[in-house]
Scaffold this motif. Structure first.
Motif: not given
Length: 160
Positions: A39, A43, A46
């Motif tokens: 995760t 992130q 992104q």
């Protein structure tokens, strides 16, 4: 706080000496850590894309003249109409809601440095994820062997 050399070394455990339930707990813990790291990886990816987009926006957006209609982002999904007031300076979000006025070239440099920094962090994190995945594979193999051994013991005793 000082750490001794033994404290800084990773701890190794002989999984074969642990009961099946503990090996299963280790597997579950590694799975959770791997999910968290994965995760975090996406992130960071992104964020890297957003910084790259910001650098492109500074480059492309300022080619238009002053007074050009633009859309100003208030949130990631909400934009309001506006007009380009100046091409000499831009506001750069430096984090936690703080903005700094910079020249376009300084803004592009700032965003480029962020993209490079995040790229390095992503490479480091990818190595950690690969290591955790390898550990998880080893734990799963040991767990599988323990379950097979327990099933064969249980099956052999009950078949008289």
């Amino acid at each position: 706080m000082a750490t001794t050399k033994a404290e800084s070394q990773p701890q190794t455990i002989d999984l074969n000496s642990l009961p099946t339930a503990q090996v299963n707990n280790v597997k579950n813990q590694l799975t959770q850590e791997l999910q968290h790291l994965t995760t975090s990886f996406s992130q960071l990816k992104q964020a890297q894309v957003k910084f790259r987009d910001c650098a492109n926006s500074v480059r492309d957006g300022l080619q238009k003249g002053e007074g050009t209609p633009i859309l100003v982002p208030l949130t990631p999904s909400l934009y309001v109409p506006g007009k380009l007031a100046s091409t000499d300076t831009v506001l750069v979000d430096v984090g936690t809601g703080f903005y700094v006025e910079k020249t376009p070239s300084a803004a592009r440099d700032f965003y480029s440095r962020k993209v490079i920094e995040l790229g390095q962090n992503l490479q480091d994190l990818e190595k950690i994820v690969q290591g955790k995945q390898g550990n998880l594979n080893v734990v799963e193999d040991v767990l599988r062997q323990k379950v097979i051994a327990e099933n064969s013991k249980g099956g052999g005793e009950g078949s008289t």
